[in-house]
Motif scaffolding. Structure first.
Motif, PDB file in Angstrom:
ATOM      1  N   PHE A  15       0.821  -1.207   0.000  1.00 34.17           N
ATOM      2  CA  PHE A  15       0.000   0.000   0.000  1.00 34.17           C
ATOM      3  C   PHE A  15       0.858   1.260   0.000  1.00 34.17           C
ATOM      4  O   PHE A  15       2.024   1.249   0.399  1.00 34.17           O
ATOM      5  N   GLU A  16       0.213   2.345  -0.436  1.00 34.68           N
ATOM      6  CA  GLU A  16       0.671   3.700  -0.156  1.00 34.68           C
ATOM      7  C   GLU A  16      -0.345   4.303   0.811  1.00 34.68           C
ATOM      8  O   GLU A  16      -1.531   4.394   0.497  1.00 34.68           O
ATOM      9  N   SER A  17       0.106   4.705   1.984  1.00 33.22           N
ATOM     10  CA  SER A  17      -0.778   5.257   3.006  1.00 33.22           C
ATOM     11  C   SER A  17      -0.686   6.780   2.990  1.00 33.22           C
ATOM     12  O   SER A  17       0.409   7.351   3.059  1.00 33.22           O
ATOM     13  N   THR A  18      -1.841   7.432   2.888  1.00 34.36           N
ATOM     14  CA  THR A  18      -1.901   8.889   2.817  1.00 34.36           C
ATOM     15  C   THR A  18      -2.902   9.420   3.832  1.00 34.36           C
ATOM     16  O   THR A  18      -3.977   8.841   4.007  1.00 34.36           O
ATOM     17  N   GLN A  19      -2.562  10.525   4.498  1.00 36.60           N
ATOM     18  CA  GLN A  19      -3.451  11.155   5.466  1.00 36.60           C
ATOM     19  C   GLN A  19      -4.000  12.456   4.893  1.00 36.60           C
ATOM     20  O   GLN A  19      -3.255  13.293   4.385  1.00 36.60           O
ATOM     21  N   LEU A  20      -5.321  12.617   4.986  1.00 36.61           N
ATOM     22  CA  LEU A  20      -5.987  13.807   4.469  1.00 36.61           C
ATOM     23  C   LEU A  20      -6.819  14.446   5.571  1.00 36.61           C
ATOM     24  O   LEU A  20      -7.588  13.763   6.249  1.00 36.61           O
ATOM     25  N   ARG A  21      -6.678  15.754   5.752  1.00 40.50           N
ATOM     26  CA  ARG A  21      -7.463  16.485   6.738  1.00 40.50           C
ATOM     27  C   ARG A  21      -8.844  16.819   6.183  1.00 40.50           C
ATOM     28  O   ARG A  21      -9.004  17.029   4.985  1.00 40.50           O
ATOM     29  N   ILE A  22      -9.832  16.886   7.063  1.00 38.65           N
ATOM     30  CA  ILE A  22     -11.194  17.241   6.690  1.00 38.65           C
ATOM     31  C   ILE A  22     -11.419  18.698   7.083  1.00 38.65           C
ATOM     32  O   ILE A  22     -11.393  19.028   8.273  1.00 38.65           O
ATOM     33  N   PRO A  23     -11.616  19.605   6.103  1.00 35.72           N
ATOM     34  CA  PRO A  23     -11.699  21.041   6.426  1.00 35.72           C
ATOM     35  C   PRO A  23     -12.737  21.383   7.484  1.00 35.72           C
ATOM     36  O   PRO A  23     -12.466  22.163   8.400  1.00 35.72           O
ATOM     37  N   GLU A  24     -13.955  20.803   7.382  1.00 32.09           N
ATOM     38  CA  GLU A  24     -14.979  21.164   8.354  1.00 32.09           C
ATOM     39  C   GLU A  24     -14.813  20.463   9.685  1.00 32.09           C
ATOM     40  O   GLU A  24     -15.494  20.785  10.650  1.00 32.09           O
TER      41      GLU A  24
END
Length: 272
Positions: free
Chosen positions: A224-233
């Motif tokens: 896998f490639e693991s990526t973290q994404l923030r949720i604006p709201e």
């Protein structure tokens, strides 16, 4: 000025005197008195002059002008200060249906949602099948160092353990003084001597996309490639997405793992 104009004397708890006012809303002098600042200083603030400001004073001005949370944070930015941490209402402790649909739509690839402490607040079925996520996995950091199943499946666990500890220190550094991080670190240090040693190093590493190698008991190696994404709201939440590494059979294996055939295979009795 626009926000001052929309607050009436009655809204601010002041008598309007019955006389017709030339200024809509509050006067500068009234805002200054209610906020506990000098009139000239407040006038300079509206004019955008280069003056010294503090978060405490900006909070007082925000209160008088009845700014909501986004407006209050924007005022900090206009004044050249880092905006305060966003207060998350208690009723938002769980994820919304839309966020759950987002990670469910990522199937058959694993996806989960963590809060600022890395508590595992939501996950899809692929995360449960690949990483053994369940309601027992309440915190991803604790699970990493204490789950024998996760440790057995994670290829290169020892090498990645130092990175995980360093990333958690970076996460904690975003919220100085937050005792929630210290409580998790102290408790895990008692459970895992290895984590305690890694934490004592003081290493810091910001999170980002990184490879993850899993040896699954049913389908074998997964990359896998693991990526973290923030949720604006919801800035207190992070979506963790696992994408299949190109050039591997990971996606095909996950498609089978999510199929009814795989579920039938796990239910077959072992011969002998």
């Amino acid at each position: 000025m626009s926000r001052r104009a929309r607050v009436t004397p009655a809204d601010a708890g002041l008598p309007d005197g019955g006389a017709r006012r030339r200024t809509p809303g509050l006067r500068r002098e009234e805002v200054a008195v209610l906020a506990g600042v000098g009139v000239s200083w407040y006038q300079w603030l509206e004019q955008g002059r280069d003056i010294t400001v503090s978060g405490q004073v900006l909070d007082s001005v925000s209160r008088v002008l009845k700014l909501d949370e986004p407006e209050r944070r924007h005022l900090y930015v206009l004044a050249g200060l880092n905006p305060p941490l966003l207060a998350i209402p208690q009723e938002q402790a769980t994820v919304s249906d839309s966020i759950q649909r987002l990670i469910d739509a990522w199937m058959p690839l694993p996806a989960n949602v963590i809060d600022r402490y890395w508590n595992n607040v939501a996950f899809n079925a692929a995360s449960a099948a690949v990483f053994d996520f369940s309601d027992r996995c309440t915190n991803c950091l604790v699970n990493y160092f204490t789950s024998h199943i996760y440790r057995g499946r994670h290829v290169g666990w020892s090498e990645d353990a130092a990175l995980i500890a360093a990333e958690y220190r970076a996460a904690a550094a975003e919220f100085p003084g937050d005792e929630g991080f210290a409580a998790i670190v102290d408790d895990l240090s008692l459970q895992s001597e290895h984590f305690a040693e890694l934490w004592a190093r003081g290493d810091v590493r910001p999170p980002g996309t990184r490879p993850k190698h899993v040896d699954h008991p049913l389908v074998g190696e997964l990359h896998f490639e693991s990526t973290q994404l923030r949720i604006p709201e919801r800035p207190d939440l992070t979506v963790v997405l696992h994408n299949a590494l190109p050039g591997t059979e990971t996606l095909q294996k996950l498609q089978w793992l999510a199929s009814p055939e795989s579920r039938r295979a796990t239910m077959r009795p072992i011969a002998g």
